[in-house]
Design an enzyme around this catalytic site. Sequence first.
Site, short mmCIF file in Angstrom:
data_model
loop_
_atom_site.label_atom_id
_atom_site.label_comp_id
_atom_site.label_asym_id
_atom_site.label_seq_id
_atom_site.Cartn_x
_atom_site.Cartn_y
_atom_site.Cartn_z
N VAL A 171 0.84 -1.13 -0.10
CA VAL A 171 0.00 -0.12 0.11
C VAL A 171 0.93 1.27 -0.02
O VAL A 171 0.65 2.48 -0.74
CB VAL A 171 -1.08 -0.12 1.10
CG1 VAL A 171 -1.71 1.40 1.19
CG2 VAL A 171 -2.00 -1.11 1.24
N ALA A 172 1.97 1.26 0.80
CA ALA A 172 2.93 2.46 0.79
C ALA A 172 3.71 2.64 -0.30
O ALA A 172 3.78 3.62 -0.83
CB ALA A 172 3.84 2.20 1.94
N ILE A 204 2.42 2.21 -3.61
CA ILE A 204 1.72 2.91 -4.47
C ILE A 204 1.72 4.33 -4.41
O ILE A 204 1.32 5.13 -3.11
CB ILE A 204 0.19 2.53 -4.32
CG1 ILE A 204 -0.02 0.98 -4.64
CG2 ILE A 204 -0.87 3.31 -5.29
CD1 ILE A 204 -1.34 0.44 -4.29
N ASP A 208 -7.91 21.85 -41.81
CA ASP A 208 -8.67 22.32 -42.98
C ASP A 208 -8.30 23.54 -43.18
O ASP A 208 -7.47 24.51 -42.77
CB ASP A 208 -10.16 22.83 -42.27
CG ASP A 208 -11.08 23.50 -43.13
OD1 ASP A 208 -11.33 23.02 -44.18
OD2 ASP A 208 -11.52 24.57 -43.19
N ASP A 259 -13.01 24.76 -38.74
CA ASP A 259 -13.86 25.61 -38.02
C ASP A 259 -15.35 25.35 -38.54
O ASP A 259 -16.34 26.13 -38.10
CB ASP A 259 -13.48 27.09 -38.40
CG ASP A 259 -13.23 27.30 -40.17
OD1 ASP A 259 -13.33 26.21 -40.97
OD2 ASP A 259 -13.22 28.32 -40.50
N ASP A 262 -16.25 19.94 -40.56
CA ASP A 262 -15.23 19.40 -40.00
C ASP A 262 -15.49 18.56 -38.49
O ASP A 262 -14.65 17.86 -37.77
CB ASP A 262 -14.18 20.35 -39.44
CG ASP A 262 -13.49 21.03 -40.66
OD1 ASP A 262 -13.26 20.45 -41.57
OD2 ASP A 262 -13.50 22.57 -40.62
N ASN A 312 7.66 10.10 4.21
CA ASN A 312 6.33 10.02 3.21
C ASN A 312 5.96 11.51 2.81
O ASN A 312 5.45 11.64 1.71
CB ASN A 312 5.26 9.38 4.07
CG ASN A 312 5.49 7.69 3.74
OD1 ASN A 312 5.93 7.31 2.38
ND2 ASN A 312 5.24 7.05 4.89
N ASP A 339 5.59 12.66 -1.03
CA ASP A 339 4.42 12.98 -1.85
C ASP A 339 4.04 14.77 -1.53
O ASP A 339 3.17 15.17 -2.03
CB ASP A 339 3.32 12.31 -1.09
CG ASP A 339 3.44 10.83 -1.29
OD1 ASP A 339 3.76 10.39 -2.36
OD2 ASP A 339 3.08 10.00 -0.29
#
Length: 973
Positions: free
Chosen positions: A337-338, A340, A384, A678, A682, A772, A776
Amino acid sequence: MDNLLPPSRFSYFKKYPLHAIRKYLSTLRNQRAEDQVARFQKIPNGENETMIPVLTSKKASELPVSEVAGILQADLQNGLNKCEVSHRRAFHGWNEFDISEDEPLWKKYISQFKNPLIMLLLASAVISVLMHQFDDAVSITVAILIVVTVAFVQEYRSEKSLEELSKLVPPECHCVREGKLEHTLARDLVPGDTVCLSVGDRVPADLRLFEAVDLSIDESSLTGETTPCSKVTAPQPAATNGDLASRSNIAFMGTLVRCGKAKGIVIGTGENSEFGEVFKMMQAEEAPKTPLQKSMDLLGKQLSFYSFGIIGIIMLVGWLLGKDILEMFTISVSLAVAAIPEGLPIVVTVTLALGVMRMVKKRAIVKKLPIVETLGCCNVICSDKTGTLTKNEMTVTHIFTSDGLHAEVTGVGYNQFGEVIVDGDVVHGFYNPDVSRIVEAGCVCNDAVIRNNTLMGKPTEGALIALAMKMGLDGLQQDYIRKAEYPFSSEQKWMAVKCVHRTQQDRPEICFMKGAYEQVIKYCTTYHSKGQTLTITQQQRDLYQQEKARMGSAGLRVLAVASGPELGQLTFLGLVGIIDPPRTGVKEAVTTLIASGVSIKMITGDSQETAVAIASRLGLYSKTSQSVSGEEIDAMDVQQLSQIVPKVAVFYRASPRHKMKIIKSLQKNGAVVAMTGDGVNDAVALKAADIGVAMGQTGTDVCKEAADMILVDDDFQTIMSAIEEGKGIYNNIKNFVRFQLSTSIAALTLISLATLMNFPNPLNAMQILWINIIMDGPPAQSLGVEPVDKDVIRKPPRNWKDSILTKNLILKILVSSIIIVCGTLFVFWRELRDNVITPRDTTMTFTCFVFFDMFNALSSRSQTKSVFEIGLCSNKMFCYAVLGSIMGQLLVIYFPPLQKVFQTESLSILDLLFLLGLTSSVCIVAEIIKKVERSREKIQKPVSSTSPSFLEMTKASQHLQGLALGEEWTAAD
């Protein structure tokens, strides 16, 4: 009124199911004309009255007006009564479109949770709760809420910005009902209504014209044709009625009346119009997933796989060492879990949101966050021509006088900005009589008016007025009193006026004529040469014919002008070359894009000569390039077209159906396709392309709805900025992934080794929590706002099949992780010589790991360039984040209250210097790897990042386009 007609939301038929109406329309269109007349539909309200069938524009154009009126049971002069209008609306619905039902905000918010990485994080939060690790569950949940909220808010803001853009369907029109001319909402129209049109009106529905006086309609938004179509009322033979442009007695919804006036009977409203046909095609087309979404999906699967791998390996090793299986499972799940990176979705979302905000400053609205990154791997742009590469404003670029003098004209559009240059000298006023006579004739023999840079009249005549404005001669139009007029017609192909000068009304009248050279020259007996009037000879006629052919082959529309006392005794003055010119800066943008490996295809409804001339001027087309027509595309299937499409630079006479096939063939070859446009024509292709780019000012409403990005000021150069932004965003995401995964792996490896080998834990719980936060927190997040490298635009597009975790990136992650683990364990071993863990031991180890994090973040700012090349302080957010983290670490070490919380003690200056020297090794090694990679790239031949199948097919085409970059358009030489 605004409440009745929202900006970009229309409502479908209110009363009956859409599938039932579509089935009804399909049945009608597949039957013969006599079956259509005979077929009646009961009004579903139980009344014993018949319902009027819908006529297609093709069928209506082939029938006489009287027969069309009979089928629609309409009175051309008096119109419908209000009771009949109500009955018809009950069946046919309002003259509107329903893009989609407004989705509730809570549903839009919930839809943000469908991201695979978000689902993985949710699973991690649930597991954390089940294992009573509530702090982890709370931190992961907060991260998820931040991600989905930022994404939701940004996309909601983009939608609101989009709603501010202009509408296509006009809110009002002039309609005859019960014998009276009414000013009514366009949404109120029903089949059988009589509509009156005048200059400047947008056609509110598909009309079969029954009165037309000098009527020209600009259909460029629907067909791509820049030339306004002259309209008539006579039935159209079925053999010449194949495409929309050939239906000269039909006025199509959304097109613009350039000059003249007319009346028509409504034959199709809402979804039953030709505009509606394109709309239905667009709705049926499913938008593809963006490359970033695919990459993030793959990354989510990879991280899930690695997480399960961690669980399995740790459980296996623990079992082999004789540890309790349940205990090892608990530890391994916690580590997985850590592992991820819950900060990754935040960085991706914030990085994309910041990119979107930067694009707003550059006048581009991005509707979905991942879209802006998609251009980073775009290797083909299908553009175009009309209104995108060109201004959609006819402009005089070349003048040829009767005595052989050539003049260049600069400037673009309906304004006075520009110059007329003869032999390097600027000509103004009557300085050069030969040029001035041509300008005078074009200005006086003219019905157009330009007010505030806005044209009222025909584009060709507007170009002549703009020419007069550049020479300061636009006032000549008011100096003459018009005595007689011979209006232009498609049969005679010329226009003439007979005038007298206001100050010389006693002098003979003078005629001015302009039109097709072949017709004007018939009325000429003399020509000007060096101030003299000479009799025109066959040799002179041949010379003019050659010049006219040369200008025409360059894509110019050529007008001849003449003046004289009578129509049969005119003096030939010269030729004027007119073209819809490229937008300013487009050629430079095209040059840069092609140099970076992006192939550009021009797709237009215009003729081959005009399309090739513009493409050559922009550097898209050389003598050995290929151009393909819509008819040729019809003769091929997608497989056949995919074999030749990389070599084609120009597609002309193309319809929405052709554009779809072109995009599908390119995507079949593995290309990531962007489509710009435009017009209504298109819209379907914009939705089918990997990224659709619509024009904000000239773009139609349905076109903006179909697109992923809208250029507010219609600037093609913004696409180049978006590609640069997209590549920069992807690089920043990779930088963050490298930093966070290398830090996570290092931290997990330390804890895993200590747990499995029964070592004392080198870090306590609070220290792990602090690490941690850094992993993050601000230092990691600041990598997402790294300024875009200016050299990134020169790099080839990335292969959309590549994962974010490439072999090269994984290698760099592992190298950094190994250095961090080895360095931290070395410090721990060095301090633990007495086999007793003291606060100093953990403080040294803890500080070592934090410093490693800082240097690792520094080296992760770029995967290719040295930190000194990109600038140590170029990312101010990063500097603040690292400075804040170091200050926080020093507080943890030296501030007594925090020492108790983190179980640390003060370190000496020598300790800090030792740690700085050791931890800088991760940055030094990373810089060495970058230098080695750059050296190898210089030695080896660069390899394109496009997919191999597409590379082989585009190699020759890209070489030809590269050669074309140096070519200048020689039409005016």
